[in-house]
Design an enzyme around this catalytic site. Sequence first.
Site, PDB file in Angstrom:
ATOM      1  N   ASP A   1     -13.928   6.076  -4.285  1.00 18.45           N
ATOM      2  CA  ASP A   1     -13.334   5.381  -5.384  1.00 18.45           C
ATOM      3  C   ASP A   1     -13.506   6.849  -6.920  1.00 18.45           C
ATOM      4  OD1 ASP A   1     -11.077   3.925  -4.797  1.00 18.45           O
ATOM      5  OD2 ASP A   1     -12.437   2.338  -4.459  1.00 18.45           O
TER       6      ASP A   1
ATOM      7  N   GLY B   1     -15.331  -5.559 -12.942  1.00 13.90           N
ATOM      8  CA  GLY B   1     -15.434  -5.804 -11.992  1.00 13.90           C
ATOM      9  C   GLY B   1     -15.720  -4.188 -10.665  1.00 13.90           C
ATOM     10  N   GLY B   2     -14.851  -4.911  -9.625  1.00 17.22           N
ATOM     11  CA  GLY B   2     -14.804  -3.834  -8.822  1.00 17.22           C
ATOM     12  C   GLY B   2     -15.177  -2.204  -9.175  1.00 17.22           C
TER      13      GLY B   2
ATOM     14  N   SER C   1       0.568  -1.430   0.109  1.00 15.00           N
ATOM     15  CA  SER C   1      -0.264  -0.320  -0.012  1.00 15.00           C
ATOM     16  C   SER C   1       0.761   0.959  -0.247  1.00 15.00           C
ATOM     17  CB  SER C   1      -0.477  -0.399   1.426  1.00 15.00           C
ATOM     18  OG  SER C   1      -1.816   1.571   1.392  1.00 15.00           O
TER      19      SER C   1
ATOM     20  N   GLY D   1     -13.819  -3.652 -18.539  1.00 15.97           N
ATOM     21  CA  GLY D   1     -13.972  -4.184 -17.120  1.00 15.97           C
ATOM     22  C   GLY D   1     -15.363  -4.218 -16.573  1.00 15.97           C
TER      23      GLY D   1
ATOM     24  N   LYS E   1     -13.109  -4.512   1.299  1.00 16.56           N
ATOM     25  CA  LYS E   1     -13.588  -3.680   0.336  1.00 16.56           C
ATOM     26  C   LYS E   1     -15.104  -4.249   0.863  1.00 16.56           C
ATOM     27  CE  LYS E   1     -10.833  -0.632  -2.161  1.00 16.56           C
ATOM     28  NZ  LYS E   1     -10.650   0.412  -3.173  1.00 16.56           N
TER      29      LYS E   1
ATOM     30  N   ILE F   1      -6.805   3.346 -15.085  1.00 15.46           N
ATOM     31  CA  ILE F   1      -6.711   3.724 -13.454  1.00 15.46           C
ATOM     32  C   ILE F   1      -5.320   2.534 -12.795  1.00 15.46           C
ATOM     33  CG2 ILE F   1      -9.257   3.778 -13.958  1.00 15.46           C
ATOM     34  CD1 ILE F   1      -9.461   0.651 -11.643  1.00 15.46           C
TER      35      ILE F   1
ATOM     36  N   ASN G   1     -14.498   1.778   1.230  1.00 15.17           N
ATOM     37  CA  ASN G   1     -12.731   2.057   0.834  1.00 15.17           C
ATOM     38  C   ASN G   1     -12.506   3.579   2.373  1.00 15.17           C
ATOM     39  OD1 ASN G   1     -13.542   4.570   0.045  1.00 15.17           O
ATOM     40  ND2 ASN G   1     -11.573   4.196  -0.983  1.00 15.17           N
TER      41      ASN G   1
END
Length: 282
Positions: free
Chosen positions: A111, A139-140, A23, A137, A74, A226, A95
Amino acid sequence: MTDQILTGKTKLAGVMGWPVTHSKSPRLHGFWLRKHGLDGAYLPLAVHPDNLGAALSALPKLGFRGCNLTIPHKEAALNLCDRLDPLARRIGAVNTVVVDAEGHLVGSNTDAFGFISNLKQNAPAWRAGAAPTCVLGAGGAARAVLVGLLDEGVPEVRIVNRTAARAAVLADEFGNRVRVVPWGDWRTAFADCDLLVNSTALGMQDQPPLEIDLAALPSTATVNDIVYAPLETAMLAAARMRGNGIVDGLGMLLHQARPGFASWFGVEPEVTEDLRAFVLGG
């Protein structure tokens, strides 16, 4: 930048993940804490998924103002917060957690804010209502990007995903402004688009490449990835070579951190070039 001195009144926050060593959030928040001379600390918190509930419930007991959540926590946090803001429910993930004055855990998702703020900062000529957007995409990360774009007023978002069924779920959930286009049908996906967003991990360091043909994309379109490792992905490099404006993914990471920092430490931080350089240097 001032030296940081901790006292008995130090405000505490951190990031929970498993693992958490990757991170960049401690470096990011540490920069702001030092820049503003705040009596605060932001800590990496390695929390196994089995211990997430106990770790979150311990935040108010330990005097923490809150925390960020990263992989794989998350989605699990949705059922562990006392309250959720509507955006977290729509995106389906938390998040950012803030401990309120009564010690309750308030979950949010920043986000979408981070994505849109990065786009506006680095592609100021882009206008949400002007033309369709294509998002790679389902996804999340795609959900956060999709919510941000729809709330900004994008007239149509074309979702292109290798598994069409996952894209169809998003279209069903988010309504008639979301359209599914088959993977590989780039001419249909890119027609008249003024923004292309990669929300997948394809092209990221140690991940498979993103195989995409930009030939049908208007030269006036902005291309946003991203992914920020590498900072300039193969997609961004190809877009730059053909004259498209490009936006890398680092700014999304930096901007999504702003609301949490303001809630925990009481200062509205800014995303600047010296911040970008510092975070990249770690």
